[in-house]
Design an enzyme around this catalytic site. Structure first.
Site, PDB file in Angstrom:
ATOM      1  N   TRP A 161      -0.463  -6.961  -6.702  1.00 11.66           N
ATOM      2  CA  TRP A 161      -0.490  -6.384  -8.010  1.00 11.66           C
ATOM      3  C   TRP A 161       1.047  -5.725  -8.533  1.00 11.66           C
ATOM      4  O   TRP A 161       0.992  -5.333  -9.710  1.00 11.66           O
ATOM      5  CB  TRP A 161      -1.102  -5.281  -7.698  1.00 11.66           C
ATOM      6  N   ASN A 162       1.983  -4.701  -6.872  1.00 16.46           N
ATOM      7  CA  ASN A 162       2.865  -3.822  -7.208  1.00 16.46           C
ATOM      8  C   ASN A 162       4.025  -4.625  -8.126  1.00 16.46           C
ATOM      9  O   ASN A 162       3.926  -4.122  -9.015  1.00 16.46           O
ATOM     10  CB  ASN A 162       3.319  -3.412  -6.283  1.00 16.46           C
ATOM     11  N   SER A 163       3.952  -5.672  -7.903  1.00 20.93           N
ATOM     12  CA  SER A 163       5.255  -6.862  -8.334  1.00 20.93           C
ATOM     13  C   SER A 163       4.567  -6.504  -9.547  1.00 20.93           C
ATOM     14  O   SER A 163       5.457  -7.157 -10.289  1.00 20.93           O
ATOM     15  CB  SER A 163       5.208  -8.426  -7.198  1.00 20.93           C
ATOM     16  N   GLN A 179      13.408  -4.380  -5.210  1.00 18.28           N
ATOM     17  CA  GLN A 179      13.089  -4.581  -6.740  1.00 18.28           C
ATOM     18  C   GLN A 179      12.527  -3.643  -7.936  1.00 18.28           C
ATOM     19  O   GLN A 179      13.074  -4.645  -8.881  1.00 18.28           O
ATOM     20  CB  GLN A 179      11.562  -5.457  -6.710  1.00 18.28           C
ATOM     21  N   HIS A 215       1.008  -1.592   0.474  1.00 17.55           N
ATOM     22  CA  HIS A 215       0.048   0.195  -0.237  1.00 17.55           C
ATOM     23  C   HIS A 215       0.785   1.253  -0.252  1.00 17.55           C
ATOM     24  O   HIS A 215       0.567   2.521  -0.810  1.00 17.55           O
ATOM     25  CB  HIS A 215      -0.875  -0.558   0.864  1.00 17.55           C
ATOM     26  N   GLN A 217      -3.598 -12.533  -5.703  1.00 15.27           N
ATOM     27  CA  GLN A 217      -2.705 -13.149  -6.161  1.00 15.27           C
ATOM     28  C   GLN A 217      -3.198 -13.668  -7.184  1.00 15.27           C
ATOM     29  O   GLN A 217      -2.330 -14.037  -8.458  1.00 15.27           O
ATOM     30  CB  GLN A 217      -1.374 -13.954  -5.498  1.00 15.27           C
ATOM     31  N   GLU A 237       4.837  -3.913 -11.605  1.00  8.41           N
ATOM     32  CA  GLU A 237       6.853  -3.758 -12.029  1.00  8.41           C
ATOM     33  C   GLU A 237       7.006  -4.592 -12.982  1.00  8.41           C
ATOM     34  O   GLU A 237       8.014  -4.057 -14.164  1.00  8.41           O
ATOM     35  CB  GLU A 237       7.004  -3.341 -10.376  1.00  8.41           C
ATOM     36  N   HIS A 283       5.190 -14.035  -6.108  1.00  7.79           N
ATOM     37  CA  HIS A 283       3.481 -14.054  -5.001  1.00  7.79           C
ATOM     38  C   HIS A 283       2.457 -13.178  -6.773  1.00  7.79           C
ATOM     39  O   HIS A 283       1.425 -13.461  -6.658  1.00  7.79           O
ATOM     40  CB  HIS A 283       3.637 -13.830  -4.421  1.00  7.79           C
TER      41      HIS A 283
END
Length: 470
Positions: free
Chosen positions: A366-368, A348, A22, A388, A371, A363
């Site tokens: 949404w951020n990962s 990251q 967040h 996820q 990105e 995993h």
């Protein structure tokens, strides 16, 4: 002139839940809002507020109130630690304390001549709803997940909840939702909408989401979504029939901007793993990270490390000590062979932006996920909970930039399966080439979207204009 200055003044208070997933997009949003006003005129102010426990992790010295672009202020939930509410009564106490603290922050800004003109929250924050009503301040919802998740949540509370929950134990069952390009299997729904365990946590998730959508039905606040039109065109068109949606993504900081970490991370560690990456050829390294919340058993760590070694490719593995159920398992990988490097935490986005990285085992928070899309890196999804499963479904089926692993009957990702997926994505087969090509295409689209004057900036300016006129 004084009236003109007052008319132009905007102050956005962005309230974020105290988790890395967040804080990251909330900080980027606050920065982008502040920069819309220009470097010097001060016509747009932005403040990021997080709970005391998160603030202490962000700024251990407790003396950082600004970074030169936005300001920071902590609020208290009455407990000020990282614990979760024990029960309904505890949840209510924390809500009251948070509302009172945030209300005090709003009043303090007004006393200083910097009144909050719009209050925003990441996803769901009942205290922010309370404060917006109490002070009669326009509210905006910052939906930090994809538009597909917004559609799923919206339709769940508008006629589809019984259908979804009645088939929660049938992972193959397909549900057709408006705006989605194809039926969605129950296995691909966010975990909190198919959790029928009856636990306090499961009930709390549904209750706070239900309150949010009831609020949106009644008050129709603006909804900013961390996505872009080219990524989810059909579902966005559908949701704009029901809500005032602004696509402001991807909300990913520039690799040149500093990152705030809620976990230990220093420049010495960073130079070490970046130097290691620089020693490897382009698209040769497997990057592995499962986010900030998951904990793995010794057996699962053994399988992951075994699979990475089996595939024979260099790997960078992020393995937090507090993310391992048995600390002794860390010794299995701490002094690994020259093939791989293991770190507690990393920057990251900078890692994904490095040319040596060829795929991302994730995993699929949404951020990962976003990105990875921004960086043009194919993704191997190991979804566990929350949004996820839906995110990897989108990456695999809708965008064709990755694949999902299959666990065994015990729910374990085996080393053999991980090695198979890595080879499928990084090898020379036809599917691998398609995935890499699609990843590069999306990266180019993102660059155009994110450029100065691009669609993301235009959408954010449109949002600010609506707040000015409200």
């Amino acid at each position: 002139m004084a009236d003109e200055k007052e008319r132009r003044h905007q102050h956005f208070l962005v309230v974020a839940y105290g988790a890395q997933s967040h804080v990251n997009p909330a900080r980027v949003l606050a920065h982008r809002l502040a920069r819309l006003g220009g470097a010097d005129d001060g016509s747009i102010l932005a403040t990021l507020s997080v709970a005391v426990a998160a603030y202490c992790n962000m700024f251990p010295s407790l003396d950082a109130t600004t970074d030169g672009v936005i300001s920071y202020v902590p609020y208290s939930d009455g407990v000020d630690d990282v614990s979760l509410p024990r029960d309904i009564a505890d949840r209510a106490r924390r809500r009251r304390a948070s509302s009172e603290s945030l209300s005090g922050i709003v009043a303090s800004f007004a006393d200083r001549g910097q009144p909050v003109t719009c209050i925003m929250c990441t996803m769901v924050s009942p205290p922010v709803l309370d404060v917006a009503r109490e002070h009669n301040i326009p509210l905006a919802i910052y939906w930090i997940q994809p538009a597909t998740l917004l559609a799923i949540a919206y339709h769940y509370f508008h006629g589809y909840n019984e259908l979804i929950t009645s088939h929660a134990n049938d992972p193959e069952y397909e549900v057709c939702l408006p705006g989605l390009t194809r039926p969605l299997q129950i296995r691909n729904f966010p975990s909190f909408f198919i959790d029928v365990s009856g636990t306090e946590r499961a009930k709390a998730f549904i209750e706070v989401f239900q309150e949010l959508f009831e609020y949106m039905d009644l008050w129709r606040p603006k909804v900013l979504v961390n996505t872009f039109e080219e990524l989810e065109p059909n579902v966005l068109a559908e949701m704009k029939q029901h809500l005032d949606v602004f696509t402001v993504g991807p909300m990913v900081r520039s690799p040149m901007e500093t990152q705030i970490h809620l976990f230990t991370h220093d420049n010495i560690d960073k130079e070490s793993y970046m130097e290691w990456l620089r020693a490897h050829p382009d698209e040769s390294v497997v990057y592995v990270s499962f986010g900030s919340l998951v904990k793995f058993s010794k057996h699962q760590i053994d399988e992951i490390v075994g699979g990475l070694r089996q595939c024979g490719r260099p790997y960078l593995l992020v393995l937090r000590r507090d993310g391992i159920e048995d600390d002794q398992s860390h010794s299995l990988v701490e002094n690994t062979q020259s093939q791989g490097m293991v770190v507690d935490w990393c920057d990251q986005l900078e890692v994904l932006s490095h040319s040596a990285v060829g795929c991302f085992v994730s995993h699929c928070g949404w951020n990962s996920t976003i990105e990875s899309v921004v960086s043009g890196v194919p993704i191997i999804g190991v979804p566990l909970m929350f949004d996820q499963p839906t995110n990897i479904y989108l990456a695999e089926k809708e965008w064709e930039v990755g694949i999902k692993v299959e666990r065994n009957s015990d729910g374990v990702l085996t080393g053999k399966e991980l090695a198979r997926c890595i080879e499928l994505v990084m090898g020379e087969g036809a599917e691998a080439k398609v995935i890499r090509e699609r990843a590069n295409v999306l990266k180019e689209i993102v660059q155009a979207t994110s450029d100065t004057g691009g669609s993301a900036e235009r959408s954010l300016r449109d949002f600010v204009k609506t707040i000015q006129e409200s």
